[in-house]
Design an enzyme around this catalytic site. Structure first.
Site, PDB file in Angstrom:
ATOM      1  CG  LEU A  67      40.887  -1.458  18.382  1.00  0.00           C
ATOM      2  CD1 LEU A  67      40.327  -1.334  16.964  1.00  0.00           C
ATOM      3  CD2 LEU A  67      39.788  -1.195  19.416  1.00  0.00           C
TER       4      LEU A  67
ATOM      5  CD  GLU B 227      48.313   0.016  27.231  1.00  0.00           C
ATOM      6  OE1 GLU B 227      47.125   0.000  26.823  1.00  0.00           O
ATOM      7  OE2 GLU B 227      48.632   0.349  28.376  1.00  0.00           O
TER       8      GLU B 227
ATOM      9  CG  ASP C  97      35.981  -1.088  29.609  1.00  0.00           C
ATOM     10  OD1 ASP C  97      37.190  -1.353  29.574  1.00  0.00           O
ATOM     11  OD2 ASP C  97      35.535   0.043  29.862  1.00  0.00           O
TER      12      ASP C  97
END
Length: 478
Positions: free
Chosen positions: A366, A363, A84
């Site tokens: 990292l 997905e 984030d």
């Protein structure tokens, strides 16, 4: 794409984005982009005061460039999780409710609140200017549909991923870095707000055990399983009381997903869009007999109990896609003490979704720029390789690369990324006919049956995983 529309609801730098997207489309052959559509930005001014202007401009730009859009209904806070880079809280007027009633938030045993996402305990309580949490999410999705109808009808918006928890994932916020959790800690159960406490006590009484209570022996965020009474060998988790709690805790999560995906299904039924939900890749402690990190997150997954097929069955009721993460990881990526097994976890979760007859997307967890991670992603996308005579028996519906950044466009990185996309397309040139490669989007159907507790119990029976090849036949460096 994170932070493209900023917290002030401004699409700040369209020129740079357009340049990047053109390169992704023209040089790399990317099909589309995934965009978080933040509740905390859109409904920030007050109840039902939605402002879609910036997102509309953004989506029109993406569509004009010939790219597809996966829109995430992001009902969580951005900030406090891995990767984030911006902070976008949930709407202030919702947080104002939390100031006077902090039990609207997930709470651990010590009473620490997590303000990333509203507790499941308030899903059906009219605490928000007369609306329930589920109504807040439903009204938001309806407004999105009304304001983006032209882009949906034009086939630009193809996926609606519904955020169902922290980081947009169907889970409890059991491992918050903002509260000091460090990998590979067990995490903590998040059900000690007054609403979930009450729900549990009522469930226990109904089961004939009013004396049962929420766990007191499950340790703290960074404990090891064996240091706790709950997760140690033959600990509370295998007792009758422990099993009852874990069933209640995980079922609450699955029915939470069922209810909100159900709302999305009602709203988007008949339109040519896919519905999706994201499940977190909690790969650490997977090789511990208790699977402690999965249990605290709400995934009741053990050697003799399947925690993921019930989620897939719930999604199958709504014709939803299961979006999974950590596709780039190998078992050797983490230290031995983490007891981490991302390869086995990915195989398990994808297999269970396929067994329930639903599509799977994924997905990377990292940021990754190297051949090792890319080859692992490609292996998971087609576990048994390319089929030269048609569609592979096992294949993922799509893969979303995390994340658009300047680093991707560094010369060596971009060359390898282009190879990843080419190999993801099985070395095939662009095909405009989606039906030819199993991607034709049909009008969303409505459920033909309701999810039951019996469905979950049935799906939880262990059923094994499909077999993966040892390596991909589409290596980026092969």
């Amino acid at each position: 794409m994170l932070g493209v529309v900023n917290v002030e609801n401004v699409f700040a730098d369209p020129e740079t984005l357009e340049t990047q997207l053109k390169r992704l489309k023209e040089e790399a052959g990317v099909d589309g982009v995934m965009v978080d559509v933040w509740w905390g930005i859109i409904e920030s001014k007050g109840p039902k005061q939605y402002d879609w202007t910036a997102y509309k401009t953004l989506f029109q730009l993406i569509a004009r460039l010939g790219l597809k859009i996966q829109a995430i209904m992001s009902f969580h806070q951005c900030g406090g999780n891995v990767g984030d880079i911006v902070t976008i809280p949930i709407p202030q007027w919702v947080r104002d409710v939390g100031d006077s009633d902090p039990d609207i938030y997930y709470t651990n045993r010590k009473g620490t609140r997590d303000i990333e996402y509203l507790s499941i305990g308030v899903d059906n309580l009219p605490l928000f200017a007369g609306r329930t949490a589920v109504q807040l999410y439903s009204d938001y999705m309806s407004s999105f549909k009304e304001n983006m109808a032209d882009l949906i009808e034009a086939g630009a918006i193809v996926d609606i991923e519904v955020g169902l928890g922290p980081a947009g994932e169907l889970r409890y916020p059991s491992y918050p870095q903002s509260q000091g959790w460090v990998f590979p800690g067990i995490g903590e159960f998040q059900c000690y707000d007054k609403y979930l406490k009450k729900d549990f006590k009522e469930a226990a009484a109904k089961a004939g055990h009013p004396e049962w209570d929420l766990p007191e022996d499950a340790g703290e965020y960074n404990d090891k399983p064996e240091d706790t009474g709950f997760f140690k060998r033959n600990g509370t988790y295998v007792s009758e009381e422990g099993k009852f709690f874990l069933t209640w805790y995980s079922n609450k999560l699955i029915f939470h997903g069922d209810q909100i995906i159900g709302e999305a299904n009602k709203i988007y039924a008949g339109l040519k869009v896919n519905l999706a939900a994201k499940v977190s890749g909690i790969h650490w402690l997977y090789n511990h007999h208790s699977h402690a990190a999965e249990l605290t997150a709400g995934y009741y997954n053990l050697f003799k109990r399947d925690g993921y097929r019930p989620i897939a069955r719930m999604l199958s009721k709504h014709y939803g896609i299961l979006n999974f993460t950590c596709l780039e990881m190998k078992d050797t990526d983490n230290t031995a003490e983490a007891l981490s097994a991302p390869q086995e976890l990915v195989q398990e979760v994808l297999s269970k979704a396929w067994k329930e007859g639903i599509e799977v997307a994924g997905e990377n967890a990292l940021e990754t720029y190297g051949a090792k991670g890319y080859n692992q992603i490609l292996l998971n996308a087609r576990p048994n390789g390319v089929n030269p005579n048609g569609k592979p028996k096992l294949r993922m519906y799509g893969f979303t690369y995390l994340r658009l950044s300047d680093t991707v466009f560094q010369e060596d990185n971009f060359e390898l990324f282009k190879k990843l996309v080419r190999k993801m397309h099985a070395d095939q040139d662009y095909c405009g006919d989606a039906a030819k490669y199993g991607h034709e989007i049909v009008p969303l159907k409505t459920p033909n049956s309701q999810l039951t507790v019996e469905d979950i119990a049935d799906a939880a029976q262990p059923s094994g995983a499909f077999k993966w090849d040892s390596e991909t036949d589409m290596k980026v460096d092969g």
